[in-house]
Enzyme design. Structure first.
Site: not given
Ligand code: EPZ
Length: 430
Positions: A22-23, A117, A122, A305, A397
């Protein structure tokens, strides 16, 4: 609303085939908008998040030809980078990948600001930092992110945190920027590599995806391509945990074992026997699992995840485990639901201390988010008696035909939407 009714106690036995990631698919669908010709994408997971993003692409003029549930053709020649409406962002945050895609291709993008969320706040500051570094003017007006650039120029960008979303979003924009971009402290997940490989199949010039330094030489345009998405490591890990929690014997097919290494390592520590094949893993657990400690980390660490699914499995172990969630600040909401089934888990901040119990008792519970929902299904399958789970739209989802795949493994689970059907299930199962 739909619910799952589950009769627990059956070990899961047999074979299950994993779908597309999915991701990876979400980043790839957004990237397809950047091509000037038709793009064909195969092994597409038929899940709600994917279908919502396809609707978002259609809403800005993309031509979508759904060849079948798992194959789609996209032609973006009719795309106008008008605003990606809030309704899509509210449904799935990943609609924000259209920011990087449209900014890269049209030098203009308008996407509604995603909120927080269920698993945390996020933020997207690193996405915006990357776009600005490439020369875009990015402003937030009326809940919309609006990005404009006369031209995008390559830049040396250092992410303050390892972020999957920002790595993909900025990589999209940089693919069509002029000159050379270096992304430092980049995320290394398999889905980052898949998006980079997809972009390269369209004529992009991206090297180093899968390491923490990604080098992108911008090109003038991107052409059509045909591409098959990698298997979903989280769907695979979910079924691996289900095999251990139900003391079953499950062969998980259509996987890339290397992508599962951290999950396999932990399940081995928990006493499972795991046999690896070229594109499958067989997980056998004949007795109660052992405790272990888990800390979620960016890839290749243990994936966040998979945290709920692993915690549910450890809640049945014969000892005490510590699970630390280092990525998101609110990813233990399932613990209260699991307590209703008898689990003994104490959450302090981003750490859960799990005292294993010999078995769960079925209960009526609610899925708080996608992965926690899948974890609670595992709990129901391992429990004694009946479990009814509502909020299963979260599970749809990210899991294609979840109940069908579990039924094929002997899981006694059905999707129902009223009490009569629940009674019918109980009469049928006895
Ligand atoms: C992706 O979310 C995935 N979603 C998430 O999967 C997954 O949990 C996550 O990566 C971590 O592997 C998709 O790919 C659609 P991040 P994403 O940006 O990209 C912080 C599922 O169950 N951060 O890697 O939103 C953030 O707060 C979903 O399939 C900032 O601070 O995650 C978090 O603490 C849930 N500033 C950390 O980085 C930013 O601009 C990692 O977030 C972006 C992120």
């Amino acid at each position: 609303m739909d619910q799952y009714i589950i009769k627990g106690g059956n070990p899961l036995v047999g074979e299950v085939t994993i779908g597309g990631a999915k991701n990876a698919a979400l980043g790839i669908l957004a990237a397809a908008v950047m091509a000037d010709q038709t793009v064909t994408i195969e092994n597409l997971p038929n899940v709600r998040d994917i279908n919502v993003l396809l609707q978002a692409i259609a809403s800005i003029g993309g031509e979508i030809d759904r060849v079948n549930e798992n194959v789609v053709r996209i032609n973006a020649k009719g795309v106008r980078p008008t605003s990606v409406d809030d309704v899509f962002i509210r449904k799935i945050r990943a609609s924000y990948y259209l920011l990087g895609a449209c900014l890269g291709k049209y030098k203009h993008a308008e996407v509604a600001l995603p909120g927080g969320c269920n698993i945390g706040s996020r933020p997207i500051d690193q996405h915006l930092k990357g776009f600005r570094a490439l020369g875009a003017d990015v402003r937030i007006e009326g809940g919309m992110i609006i990005a404009d650039a006369q031209k995008l120029r390559g830049a040396h960008i250092y992410f303050d945190v390892v972020t999957v979303g920002a790595t993909i979003n900025v990589m999209l924009a940089a693919a069509l920027a002029e000159g050379y971009t270096i992304l430092e402290n980049a995320a290394k997940e398999p889905h980052i590599v898949d998006v980079a490989n997809f972009l390269n199949s369209m004529g992009a010039n991206i090297k180093g995806a899968g390491t923490d330094v990604i080098r992108i030489r911008g090109v003038q345009s991107l052409k059509g391509t045909e591409y098959a998405i990698i298997p979903d490591q989280i769907e695979a890990g979910t079924f691996m945990c289900a095999a251990v929690a139900t003391k079953g014997d499950v062969t998980v097919k259509n996987v890339i074992p290397k992508h599962l290494e951290s999950i396999t390592a932990k399940l081995l520590e928990m006493g499972a026997q795991i046999e690896e094949f070229d594109d499958a893993v067989r997980v056998v657990a004949t007795k109660r699992c052992k405790p272990t400690n888990i800390k979620t980390l960016p890839y290749p660490g243990f994936p966040t995840d998979m945290q709920p699914q692993a915690a549910v499995t450890l809640a049945l172990s014969d000892g005490t485990s510590i699970v630390t969630e280092s990525i998101f600040e609110n990813r233990f909401k399932y613990v209260d639901e699991l307590a209703r089934m008898g689990a003994n888990i104490k959450v302090e901040g981003n750490t859960a201390v799990i005292s294993g119990i010999s078995g769960f008792k079925g209960a009526n519970i609610s899925a708080p988010d996608l992965r926690a929902g899948a974890a609670l299904v595992i709990a129901g399958l391992a429990a004694e008696g009946y479990t009814c789970i509502d909020g299963i739209e979260y599970i749809h989802r990210g899991y294609e035909d979840f109940e069908g795949k579990l039924q094929s493994l002997g899981g006694m689970i059905e999707k129902v939407d009223n009490d009569k059907d629940i009674q019918k299930f109980k009469l049928k199962i006895g």
